[in-house]
Design a protein around this motif. Structure first.
Motif, PDB file in Angstrom:
ATOM      1  N   ALA A   1      48.592  58.419  84.048  1.00 42.73           N
ATOM      2  CA  ALA A   1      48.025  59.741  83.768  1.00 42.73           C
ATOM      3  C   ALA A   1      49.035  60.863  83.989  1.00 42.73           C
ATOM      4  CB  ALA A   1      46.781  59.973  84.624  1.00 42.73           C
ATOM      5  N   VAL A   2      49.813  60.768  85.074  1.00 38.87           N
ATOM      6  CA  VAL A   2      50.790  61.823  85.369  1.00 38.87           C
ATOM      7  C   VAL A   2      51.893  61.836  84.320  1.00 38.87           C
ATOM      8  CG1 VAL A   2      52.426  62.699  87.077  1.00 38.87           C
ATOM      9  CG2 VAL A   2      50.277  61.673  87.826  1.00 38.87           C
ATOM     10  N   MET A   3      52.314  60.657  83.882  1.00 39.99           N
ATOM     11  CA  MET A   3      53.326  60.581  82.832  1.00 39.99           C
ATOM     12  C   MET A   3      52.810  61.212  81.534  1.00 39.99           C
ATOM     13  SD  MET A   3      56.225  59.099  83.709  1.00 39.99           S
ATOM     14  CE  MET A   3      56.991  57.874  84.773  1.00 39.99           C
ATOM     15  N   VAL A   4      51.544  60.967  81.234  1.00 45.54           N
ATOM     16  CA  VAL A   4      50.947  61.545  80.029  1.00 45.54           C
ATOM     17  C   VAL A   4      50.941  63.072  80.127  1.00 45.54           C
ATOM     18  CG1 VAL A   4      48.815  61.775  78.694  1.00 45.54           C
ATOM     19  CG2 VAL A   4      49.549  59.521  79.495  1.00 45.54           C
ATOM     20  N   VAL A   5      50.554  63.590  81.298  1.00 46.71           N
ATOM     21  CA  VAL A   5      50.543  65.049  81.490  1.00 46.71           C
ATOM     22  C   VAL A   5      51.952  65.618  81.349  1.00 46.71           C
ATOM     23  CG1 VAL A   5      50.122  66.890  83.174  1.00 46.71           C
ATOM     24  CG2 VAL A   5      48.475  65.030  82.921  1.00 46.71           C
ATOM     25  N   GLY A   6      52.940  64.940  81.932  1.00 47.53           N
ATOM     26  CA  GLY A   6      54.319  65.404  81.805  1.00 47.53           C
ATOM     27  C   GLY A   6      54.789  65.410  80.367  1.00 47.53           C
TER      28      GLY A   6
END
Length: 316
Positions: A110-115
């Motif tokens: 999820a954090v990678m997607v947001v980044g």
């Protein structure tokens, strides 16, 4: 057909070609990154890396996707300015994350997607604020191109120097910077080749731009394979590459080829903020990658050897 109608028709062809080309590049990056982890680590710019990769089916799939992506990029560049085409290529970061997750049979982080979305939002904002126009097909003959040329050469050498003396994530960052600059320079030269070919298919063979592409392009590609192999995760390094690539392309379009952008104080301020958003996205990706790498290392230390032998983790 009016000029406005002709421009609209060109964009209707160029924009989808650029986005689909970015998807192909995303697939290529995910496939090649996974394949590079399956061969022995080599020195930077050592062609021996390619000899090991050519026997990997996944890497060959990545090469086919790269060819398709470059062909679509050429089509887009033939019908639209660099300032339109290059920022669209940042979407390859999202596609790469999706394909990487599918190849590793896992859900995207999820954090990678947001980044990734943060990086894309920054580039999209930059494009909207810059309001690109113009479609020059030749390099400027004035001394104006030289400051940018010197800056790009120095930035490439700096990235290579860092990759030689540093280790870990800093080394990967240096490789990614050099790769992104070379990719952006290749795109600028490809723009010249594409416009020449649109007028006359034999014209590119009578000019130096095509032959310089054949030199700079492979160097950038070989560096990208080194970057993928050295990095623990795909997305942070690819974020640097895919951000620098269009930004260098934008600089070449304005400084070398006479394209124009909105340079009002408000627009410049907004473009600076958009650039900061891109940096935030890259920092977010890099920080998450470091955390995931640490967690993967701890997990490997706790698991039996036969379970920990495979490649763990990934990006999204």
């Amino acid at each position: 057909m009016t000029v406005a109608a002709s421009t609209s028709a060109s964009l209707l062809l160029a924009v989808p070609a650029a986005v689909v080309g970015a998807a192909c590049m995303g697939l290529a990056s995910a496939a090649q990154e996974r394949a590079t982890k399956e061969v022995a680590v080599t020195r930077i710019l050592d062609p021996g890396l390619l000899r090991g990769l050519v026997r990997r089916p996944l890497w060959l799939i990545g090469m086919v996707a790269t060819g398709a992506g470059l062909a679509l990029q050429l089509i887009a560049l033939a019908f639209a300015p660099l300032l339109v085409v290059q920022p669209l290529l940042i979407t390859s970061l999202i596609f790469a994350g999706v394909f990487s997750a599918r190849l590793e049979r896992r859900a995207p982080d999820a954090v990678m997607v947001v980044g990734s979305l943060t990086c894309v939002a920054g580039l999209a904002s930059f494009l909207l604020l810059a309001r690109p126009s113009g479609d020059a097909d030749l390099l400027a003959t004035t001394p104006q191109p030289f400051p940018l040329a010197i800056a790009l050469i120095l930035l490439t050498l700096l990235g290579l120097g860092v990759s030689v003396v540093a280790h870990g994530s800093v080394r990967v960052l240096g490789l990614a910077v050099a790769t992104g600059v070379l990719y952006g320079m290749t795109a600028g030269l490809m723009k010249i080749v594409a416009v020449q070919a649109r007028a006359d298919l034999t014209e590119p063979f009578r000019n130096w731009a095509l032959y310089l592409v054949c030199l700079v392009g492979p160097l950038g590609f070989l560096l990208s394979q080194n970057t993928f192999q050295q990095g623990r995760f795909l997305t942070p390094a690819l974020a640097v590459i895919t951000a620098l690539d269009p930004l260098v392309g934008v600089g070449i379009g304005v400084w070398w080829m006479g394209e124009t952008a909105n340079t009002s104080p408000a627009a410049l301020a907004g473009e600076a903020v958009a650039g900061a958003v891109i940096i935030v996205g890259i920092v977010l990706l890099s920080g998450r990658a470091t955390k995931l790498s640490r967690q993967s290392g701890e997990l490997l230390g706790k698991e039996p050897r036969e379970q920990g032998a495979g490649r763990l983790g990934g990006d999204g």
